[in-house]
Design a protein around this motif. Structure first.
Motif, short mmCIF file in Angstrom:
data_model
loop_
_atom_site.label_atom_id
_atom_site.label_comp_id
_atom_site.label_asym_id
_atom_site.label_seq_id
_atom_site.Cartn_x
_atom_site.Cartn_y
_atom_site.Cartn_z
N ALA A 54 -17.07 14.50 13.16
CA ALA A 54 -18.40 15.49 13.38
C ALA A 54 -18.98 14.93 14.52
N GLY A 55 -18.31 14.06 15.49
CA GLY A 55 -18.76 13.83 16.75
C GLY A 55 -20.07 13.08 16.77
N THR A 56 -21.06 13.31 17.74
CA THR A 56 -22.52 12.40 17.64
C THR A 56 -23.24 12.89 16.76
N ASN A 57 -23.06 14.10 15.90
CA ASN A 57 -24.03 14.71 15.07
C ASN A 57 -23.52 14.61 13.72
N SER A 58 -24.17 13.67 12.95
CA SER A 58 -23.36 13.17 11.52
C SER A 58 -24.11 14.47 10.47
N GLU A 59 -24.96 14.99 11.06
CA GLU A 59 -25.46 16.37 10.03
C GLU A 59 -24.35 17.31 9.73
N ARG A 60 -23.37 17.27 10.57
CA ARG A 60 -22.26 18.09 10.23
C ARG A 60 -21.34 17.77 9.10
N PHE A 61 -21.39 16.43 8.49
CA PHE A 61 -20.36 15.86 7.47
C PHE A 61 -20.33 16.59 6.38
N PRO A 62 -21.58 17.33 5.52
CA PRO A 62 -21.49 18.04 4.59
C PRO A 62 -20.70 19.40 4.72
N ALA A 63 -20.70 20.01 5.97
CA ALA A 63 -19.95 21.29 6.01
C ALA A 63 -18.53 20.86 6.36
N LEU A 64 -18.28 19.74 7.07
CA LEU A 64 -17.03 19.31 7.29
C LEU A 64 -16.28 19.07 5.95
N ALA A 65 -16.78 18.21 5.07
CA ALA A 65 -16.37 17.68 3.89
C ALA A 65 -15.89 19.09 2.99
N ALA A 66 -16.87 19.79 2.99
CA ALA A 66 -16.51 21.02 2.22
C ALA A 66 -15.32 21.72 2.59
N ASP A 67 -15.24 21.98 4.00
CA ASP A 67 -13.99 22.40 4.63
C ASP A 67 -12.77 21.69 4.24
N VAL A 68 -12.98 20.36 4.25
CA VAL A 68 -11.73 19.51 3.85
C VAL A 68 -11.17 19.58 2.59
N VAL A 69 -12.10 19.67 1.82
CA VAL A 69 -11.89 19.99 0.19
C VAL A 69 -11.26 21.39 -0.25
N ARG A 70 -11.77 22.51 0.62
CA ARG A 70 -11.01 23.76 0.29
C ARG A 70 -9.63 23.55 0.93
N GLN A 71 -9.27 22.78 1.80
CA GLN A 71 -7.84 22.53 2.11
C GLN A 71 -7.10 21.81 1.13
N ASN A 72 -7.84 21.20 0.10
CA ASN A 72 -6.84 20.42 -0.95
C ASN A 72 -6.12 19.29 -0.57
N PRO A 73 -6.56 18.36 0.32
CA PRO A 73 -5.82 17.15 0.58
C PRO A 73 -5.32 16.42 -0.43
N ASP A 74 -4.40 15.52 -0.46
CA ASP A 74 -4.22 14.45 -1.64
C ASP A 74 -5.36 13.37 -1.51
N PHE A 75 -5.57 13.00 -0.26
CA PHE A 75 -6.66 11.87 -0.05
C PHE A 75 -7.81 12.15 1.17
N ILE A 76 -8.93 11.71 1.07
CA ILE A 76 -9.89 11.82 2.17
C ILE A 76 -10.24 10.39 2.20
N VAL A 77 -10.02 9.99 3.30
CA VAL A 77 -10.58 8.59 3.85
C VAL A 77 -11.71 8.74 4.95
N THR A 78 -12.61 8.08 4.51
CA THR A 78 -14.02 7.98 5.19
C THR A 78 -14.36 7.00 6.16
N TRP A 79 -15.14 7.17 7.03
CA TRP A 79 -15.86 5.94 7.75
C TRP A 79 -17.25 6.26 8.05
N GLY A 80 -18.16 5.26 7.39
CA GLY A 80 -19.75 5.24 7.50
C GLY A 80 -20.17 6.06 6.17
N THR A 81 -21.54 5.70 5.97
CA THR A 81 -22.07 6.21 4.96
C THR A 81 -22.37 7.70 4.72
#
Length: 323
Positions: free
Chosen positions: A68-95
């Protein structure tokens, strides 16, 4: 005889089919996506932890990244894109990353490599049984902010006004701010919070801090500030501010005092969660663990120009002293 021969051929074909299926299953490569602000050496702990458990990168697992870089507001869109790719795991850093992943999927296992306070930020309702598809490790960042302020006061007893650099949009830091205020009252220190969201650039935010003319600086555990370490430490040196930081990277950038959870160790331990889930455990049944390793780093090179004499008691407690 012919029936026996056909039976043997059929049995042999069935055995080959089963063995082939087992071989394919054994060689499945699991895809893990790391959702965080930016790259960090701490995340290597995940790779090394998986290796120590017998998983080979490129054969058993593949690590991908969503920054997300310095802009944490990007996380919802990034997460949605990651889920569309259907990985086996998502590992996160930060709230912000953990909340975005949680809101994006209820099925893909989420392992929090580090989160400040999973309960008070609404990520889970229980550390013992987080429930759903999420588990992981706490960094205790909320509790450590008070300790960092205490260490800064020990290092520079004369300070009475401390600027606090934070991100007002980070739910974890909102909780941390309350513990920081309580600690400041006990130490008889006045704190002034300046958010990274108040100006369009970090340089402008630091300029706002300079105009307040504080006597010390507390940089809170905001993941988006890791890569900005050189700018912040250069500012502290220029304005002659004793400063305390939350990440080891800031020590390498010339930070005076760093007290932090070992994020590398957290991500190394996150690998055990991946392993247990692969072996059949449900994420929501795995308790969220607390950190076991902390790092105190003191930079004598930075202390000297500030005219600070580091107490011997503090030097003896340090895990690393940079000379």
């Amino acid at each position: 005889m012919r029936r026996i021969g056909l039976a043997v051929v059929f049995a042999g074909s069935l055995l080959l089919s089963v063995l082939s299926a087992e071989a394919q299953q054994a060689t499945k490569m699991y895809r893990i996506v790391v959702l965080a602000n930016e790259s960090s050496s701490a995340i290597d702990g995940l790779r090394h932890g998986l290796r120590d458990l017998g998983y080979l990168e490129g054969r058993d697992f593949k690590l991908d990244y969503a920054w997300a870089g310095t802009n944490s507001e990007r996380f919802p869109a990034l997460a949605a894109d990651v889920v569309r790719q259907n990985p086996d795991f998502i590992v996160t850093w930060g709230t912000p990353a953990a909340l975005a992943a949680k809101n994006a999927t209820t099925t893909i296992p989420i392992v929090m490599g580090a989160i400040g306070d999973a309960i008070r930020t609404g990520v889970v309702t229980s550390l013992a049984r987080p429930g759903g598809n999420i588990t992981g490790l706490s960094s205790l960042a909320v509790e450590l902010e008070a300790k960092r302020l205490e260490l800064l006061k020990s290092l520079a007893p004369q300070i009475s006004r401390v600027a606090v650099l934070w991100n007002a949009d980070n739910p974890s830091l909102k909780v941390s701010s309350q513990t920081t205020i309580a600690a400041a009252q006990k130490l008889e220190v006045k704190v002034s919070f300046v958010s990274t969201t108040e100006e369009p650039t970090l340089e402008a935010v630091l300029g706002r801090i300079a105009r307040q003319r504080p006597e010390g600086l507390l940089v809170m555990a905001e993941p988006s500030l890791i890569a900005q370490g050189h700018k912040i430490t250069a500012f502290a040196a220029k304005t002659r501010l004793p400063a305390v930081y939350a990440y080891p990277e800031h020590a390498k950038a010339g930070g005076l005092l760093i007290y932090a959870t070992s994020y590398y160790d957290l991500f190394r331990r996150a690998a055990t969660y991946v392993d247990r889930i692969l072996k059949g455990a449900k994420p929501g049944d795995l308790p969220i663990e607390q950190p076991t390793k902390f790092e105190l780093v003191i930079n004598l090179k930075t202390a000297k120009p500030l005219g600070l004499t580091i107490p011997q008691s503090l030097l003896l407690r340090a895990d690393q002293v940079i000379e």
